[in-house]
Design a protein around this motif. Structure first.
Motif, short mmCIF file in Angstrom:
data_model
loop_
_atom_site.label_atom_id
_atom_site.label_comp_id
_atom_site.label_asym_id
_atom_site.label_seq_id
_atom_site.Cartn_x
_atom_site.Cartn_y
_atom_site.Cartn_z
N GLN A 1 10.35 2.29 0.69
CA GLN A 1 10.39 2.60 2.07
C GLN A 1 10.64 1.64 3.20
OE1 GLN A 1 6.84 4.90 3.20
NE2 GLN A 1 7.16 6.45 1.81
N GLN B 1 0.89 -1.41 -0.01
CA GLN B 1 -0.08 0.12 0.02
C GLN B 1 0.86 1.07 -0.09
OE1 GLN B 1 -0.29 -2.66 1.89
NE2 GLN B 1 -2.24 -3.39 1.83
N PHE B 2 1.90 1.25 0.59
CA PHE B 2 2.90 2.44 1.03
C PHE B 2 3.47 2.63 -0.28
CE2 PHE B 2 3.34 2.46 5.91
CZ PHE B 2 2.23 2.82 5.90
N ALA C 1 9.96 0.07 6.51
CA ALA C 1 9.01 0.12 7.86
C ALA C 1 9.34 -0.69 8.86
CB ALA C 1 7.65 -0.29 7.07
N THR D 1 6.44 13.31 -0.73
CA THR D 1 5.80 13.13 0.62
C THR D 1 6.53 14.42 1.20
OG1 THR D 1 7.35 11.48 1.36
CG2 THR D 1 5.16 10.97 0.48
N LEU E 1 1.18 4.13 -2.86
CA LEU E 1 0.81 5.51 -2.82
C LEU E 1 1.95 6.46 -2.80
CD1 LEU E 1 -1.45 7.25 -1.26
CD2 LEU E 1 -0.21 7.04 1.08
N THR E 2 3.20 6.33 -2.29
CA THR E 2 4.21 6.99 -2.47
C THR E 2 5.29 6.89 -3.77
OG1 THR E 2 5.75 5.55 -1.23
CG2 THR E 2 4.28 7.29 -0.02
#
Length: 305
Positions: free
Chosen positions: A64, A55-56, A66, A144, A59-60
């Motif tokens: 990333q 999902q991240f 995590a 972001t 979206l971005t």
């Protein structure tokens, strides 16, 4: 790992009890072994990705790292260090057009392993020897972070409500106002503040339901605003002995903003503790949060009788 967790893992055939070969027990799945896990990435190819949250990533549109935190131990400090640390690995240099001087262009320079002191010194030394040493230098930031700076988005998004409680001495709190009475003969109006309707109505109840002397002093101490510690001291008399900790009071109870009228306070306060409303010294209703009911019940059962 707790004993109950190890029992469940044993029933799932994921854990073996301690033995001579494995004195601390043995996990039958590498994922459960408490060590750092690295994703399967082939360094020679460009198509592979490090493990990401789908999902991240969607979206971005970026990779990333995590880290899921289940406690507030050393791992929290480790992650917090990276959260507040500025990314020094993406240097951006602004150049003027060498022919006209009217056009600016930004050149991105990737820095390798700036976390290592030796590598960081090498990169800085190379920059000082380059033609860009006298040019304006910035850093390349992600989309972001652009949103956070331009649109004012919060760095951290949550659904929690925080209460800032100042535990400094009274004279050092922001809400404390100190008046200069030097050279003035004080009158009763200067040293006496009205105690309010809650105090006067409670004075008609039995002794155990009246406000204490400390609460009276707190009421007299300010006629403008009260800090959180003073508000805690003015909690309903029915809760004074049962909930003596300031943290639990603001976490478990909701204080309404509306100040009740004299008639509402008169109607709400009753000799029958089962019918009496919780009204603090400032005339506001206090209610137990629904989610806090199990915690308050557990606390009440732990109080010795």
């Amino acid at each position: 790992w707790s004993d109950s967790c190890l029992d469940v893992l044993k029933q799932c055939h994921l854990y073996e009890e301690p033995s001579d070969e494995f004195p601390r027990g043995r996990f039958l799945n590498d994922v459960l072994d408490p060590k750092r896990h690295m994703g399967k990435v082939t360094a020679s190819t460009q198509e592979n990705l490090s493990p990401v949250i789908p999902q991240f990533f969607a979206l971005t549109r970026s990779q990333q790292n995590a880290q899921i935190l289940t406690g507030t131990h050393a791992i929290s400090r480790y992650v917090a260090k990276y959260v507040v640390k500025m990314d020094a690995g993406n240097r951006c240099v602004i150049w003027a057009d060498s022919h006209t001087g009217a056009v600016l262009r930004a050149e991105r320079q990737f820095l390798h392993n700036t976390k290592i002191t030796r590598s960081e010194k090498f990169e800085n030394s190379a920059h000082q020897k380059s033609r860009a040493r006298n040019q304006p230098v910035g850093r390349n930031i992600a989309f972001t972070e652009m949103q956070q700076q331009i649109l004012g988005y919060n760095d951290v998004t949550h659904n929690l409500t925080f209460e800032v409680i100042e535990s400094k001495p009274t004279e050092l709190r922001k809400t404390t106002r100190i008046k200069d009475f030097s050279g003035k003969l004080l009158s009763d109006d200067d040293v006496t503040m009205p105690l309010g309707s809650v105090w006067s109505i409670r004075e008609k109840l039995k002794l155990s339901r009246k406000m204490s002397k400390n609460q009276e002093l707190t009421l007299r101490g300010s006629n403008a605003s009260y800090d959180k510690v003073s508000i805690f001291g003015l909690r309903p008399v029915e809760l004074v002995q049962l909930f003596p900790r300031v943290g639990e009071y603001f976490r478990w109870f909701k204080i309404e903003d509306k100040i009740l009228s004299d008639s509402e306070i008169q109607e709400g306060l009753s000799e029958d503790v089962l019918k009496c409303l919780w009204i603090d010294g400032l005339g506001r209703r206090v209610k137990l949060r629904k989610a806090a009911l199990p915690y308050a019940e557990k606390w009440m059962k732990s109080i010795p009788r």
